[in-house]
Design a protein around this motif. Structure first.
Motif, PDB file in Angstrom:
ATOM      1  N   VAL A  88      16.011   5.992  -5.981  1.00  0.00           N
ATOM      2  CA  VAL A  88      15.940   6.445  -4.653  1.00  0.00           C
ATOM      3  C   VAL A  88      17.033   5.857  -3.544  1.00  0.00           C
ATOM      4  O   VAL A  88      17.404   6.486  -2.780  1.00  0.00           O
ATOM      5  N   VAL A  89      17.413   4.588  -4.155  1.00  0.00           N
ATOM      6  CA  VAL A  89      18.693   4.173  -3.222  1.00  0.00           C
ATOM      7  C   VAL A  89      20.018   5.182  -3.264  1.00  0.00           C
ATOM      8  O   VAL A  89      20.465   5.733  -2.104  1.00  0.00           O
ATOM      9  N   VAL A 145       0.845  -1.394   0.007  1.00  0.00           N
ATOM     10  CA  VAL A 145      -0.050   0.072  -0.028  1.00  0.00           C
ATOM     11  C   VAL A 145       0.987   1.111  -0.043  1.00  0.00           C
ATOM     12  O   VAL A 145       0.562   2.039  -0.541  1.00  0.00           O
ATOM     13  N   LEU A 146       1.952   1.324   0.832  1.00  0.00           N
ATOM     14  CA  LEU A 146       2.531   2.305   1.023  1.00  0.00           C
ATOM     15  C   LEU A 146       3.599   2.677  -0.545  1.00  0.00           C
ATOM     16  O   LEU A 146       3.838   3.827  -0.803  1.00  0.00           O
ATOM     17  N   ALA A 147       3.994   1.586  -0.846  1.00  0.00           N
ATOM     18  CA  ALA A 147       4.938   1.502  -2.167  1.00  0.00           C
ATOM     19  C   ALA A 147       4.082   2.157  -3.249  1.00  0.00           C
ATOM     20  O   ALA A 147       4.354   2.840  -4.090  1.00  0.00           O
ATOM     21  N   LYS A 162      11.174  -3.516   2.498  1.00  0.00           N
ATOM     22  CA  LYS A 162      10.035  -4.252   1.854  1.00  0.00           C
ATOM     23  C   LYS A 162       9.618  -3.220   0.921  1.00  0.00           C
ATOM     24  O   LYS A 162       9.161  -3.732  -0.094  1.00  0.00           O
ATOM     25  N   VAL A 163       9.587  -1.937   1.125  1.00  0.00           N
ATOM     26  CA  VAL A 163       8.761  -0.996   0.173  1.00  0.00           C
ATOM     27  C   VAL A 163       9.792  -1.105  -1.076  1.00  0.00           C
ATOM     28  O   VAL A 163       9.213  -0.972  -2.172  1.00  0.00           O
ATOM     29  N   LEU A 164      11.279  -0.640  -0.818  1.00  0.00           N
ATOM     30  CA  LEU A 164      12.023  -0.613  -2.003  1.00  0.00           C
ATOM     31  C   LEU A 164      11.886  -1.987  -3.051  1.00  0.00           C
ATOM     32  O   LEU A 164      11.924  -1.731  -4.119  1.00  0.00           O
ATOM     33  N   ALA A 165      11.762  -2.952  -2.333  1.00  0.00           N
ATOM     34  CA  ALA A 165      11.624  -4.141  -3.031  1.00  0.00           C
ATOM     35  C   ALA A 165      10.560  -4.137  -4.203  1.00  0.00           C
ATOM     36  O   ALA A 165      10.572  -4.747  -5.102  1.00  0.00           O
ATOM     37  N   ILE A 166       9.448  -3.361  -3.798  1.00  0.00           N
ATOM     38  CA  ILE A 166       8.325  -3.481  -4.554  1.00  0.00           C
ATOM     39  C   ILE A 166       8.291  -2.383  -5.409  1.00  0.00           C
ATOM     40  O   ILE A 166       7.551  -2.509  -6.559  1.00  0.00           O
ATOM     41  N   LEU A 167       8.853  -1.228  -5.207  1.00  0.00           N
ATOM     42  CA  LEU A 167       9.075  -0.087  -6.139  1.00  0.00           C
ATOM     43  C   LEU A 167       9.512  -0.818  -7.390  1.00  0.00           C
ATOM     44  O   LEU A 167      10.426  -1.472  -7.492  1.00  0.00           O
ATOM     45  N   PRO A 168       9.104   0.034  -8.604  1.00  0.00           N
ATOM     46  CA  PRO A 168       9.660  -0.278 -10.002  1.00  0.00           C
ATOM     47  C   PRO A 168      11.404  -0.254  -9.828  1.00  0.00           C
ATOM     48  O   PRO A 168      11.964   0.585  -9.166  1.00  0.00           O
ATOM     49  N   GLU A 169      12.002  -1.168 -10.574  1.00  0.00           N
ATOM     50  CA  GLU A 169      13.461  -1.227 -10.162  1.00  0.00           C
ATOM     51  C   GLU A 169      14.260   0.099 -10.415  1.00  0.00           C
ATOM     52  O   GLU A 169      15.153   0.560  -9.753  1.00  0.00           O
ATOM     53  N   GLU A 170      13.857   0.651 -11.705  1.00  0.00           N
ATOM     54  CA  GLU A 170      14.635   1.901 -12.048  1.00  0.00           C
ATOM     55  C   GLU A 170      14.557   3.049 -10.862  1.00  0.00           C
ATOM     56  O   GLU A 170      15.396   3.601 -10.487  1.00  0.00           O
TER      57      GLU A 170
END
Length: 357
Positions: A180-181, A140-142, A167-175
């Protein structure tokens, strides 16, 4: 009390002055006016620590009250100071709680601002905005953050729990996630006003609508309903549902927490439950249980308590199945309440955790 005709604040505009004199008109002061008078009377030196704790909205509110204050009579000032000191010392000590905080804030802040602050304080388990976000389901947050600027996402993820951010980073589109990282790696300390704007946006655009937009899993909801059935009704519904939709039936059974599942809890959890349950009701609940379940409970009791429990079950004679179901349901309810308060941990099985050899 000696007063100065030119007492001014440090953070507020230099225009407002606390003018004390016989020519002023005697009148009642409102809540924000009282706060303004006290801060003006304290002056820039003694009032600065208070001003430093106020946010922009509070400073503007008090500054506006000061600008419109006008002359204050000596009597008005004396009465206000007496009222202030009396309120503090009347109980001999200060007691801080949500109610007293809300009353104090209401004396000088608008109602909507007080509501926002108290909502933040009273939030789930007293958590602040970032702690609340750490408990929002990661998908939901992602889904919300993926439409924000990468820099904003970086700030948000840097403020929440690291495990949840992962967990949120893992769900976001990879690019987007990589961007973000990189931004998080080079993130400088963020100014207070920017953090406050992000918090306000999250509060108004995300958290406030979360409860209405987040759809609860229907199988989880149905499992809770089935948990409330008596044993015969539960069996009848599950059997019928299994004939029509075996997958749905299995998912509901997997989500249900039943009386038999109590034996899957850790011994410390069972001992905590035993401290809260009425022993007569426990005897009724175990009257219709298997020998394995009875042994599990008595193993977590003292020898004397276990013997008394067995004696109670033997002395009560036949018991209606409905009474047994009701007692077992109440015992499950106690376990769920304890888990909700964080006093015990409920898991469907001690073997739920995956292991890698």
């Amino acid at each position: 009390m000696a007063t100065s005709p030119q007492l001014t604040t440090n953070n507020a505009p230099r225009g407002p002055q606390l003018i004390v004199g016989a020519n002023a008109t005697q009148r009642a002061l409102g809540g924000d006016e009282k706060a303004a008078v006290l801060l003006l009377a304290l002056g820039p030196d003694y009032g600065k620590p208070i001003w430093d704790e106020l946010d922009d909205v509070e400073i503007r509110t008090l500054s506006r009250a000061m600008a419109q204050l006008g002359p204050i009579t000596q009597e008005m000032l004396d009465e206000l100071l007496i009222e202030f000191v009396t309120n503090i010392s009347s109980s001999g000590a200060l007691a801080g709680n949500a109610e007293t905080t809300q009353r104090l804030l209401s004396s000088f802040l608008p109602a909507d601002r007080v509501d926002a602050i108290m909502e933040e304080i009273r939030g789930p388990a007293g958590r602040n905005m970032w702690e609340k976000l750490s408990n929002v389901q990661e998908d939901v947050l992602a889904n919300y953050l993926k439409n924000e600027y990468p820099q904003t996402i970086a700030v948000v993820l840097s403020k929440i729990a690291a495990e949840h951010a992962a967990k949120v980073l893992a769900i976001l589109p990879e690019e987007l996630a990589i961007d973000v990282v990189q931004r998080m790696l080079g993130l400088d300390p963020v100014q207070k006003d920017i953090i406050e704007k992000i918090e306000q946006t999250l509060r108004t655009e995300f958290m406030s609508t979360l409860s209405t937009t987040k759809r609860r899993d229907s199988h989880e909801q149905m499992a809770e309903i089935f948990n409330s059935f008596d044993r015969q009704t539960e069996a009848r519904f599950l059997t019928t549902l299994e004939d029509r939709d075996r997958e749905a039936s299995e998912r509901i059974k997997a989500l249900m927490f039943t009386f038999e599942d109590l034996t899957k809890l850790e011994n410390s959890a069972i001992q905590t439950i035993l401290q809260r349950v009425d022993k007569k009701e426990l005897a009724v609940a175990l009257k219709g249980a298997s020998d394995a379940i009875k042994d599990f409970f008595t193993a977590n009791m003292s020898q004397r308590s276990a013997k008394l429990l067995r004696d109670d079950m033997a002395d009560m004679g036949p018991v209606r199945l409905k009474d047994v179901d009701d007692a077992q349901s109440r015992l499950v309810g106690i376990a769920k309440d304890l888990a909700a308060r964080g006093e015990i941990v409920i898991a469907k099985s001690k073997g739920d955790e995956q292991m890698v050899m």
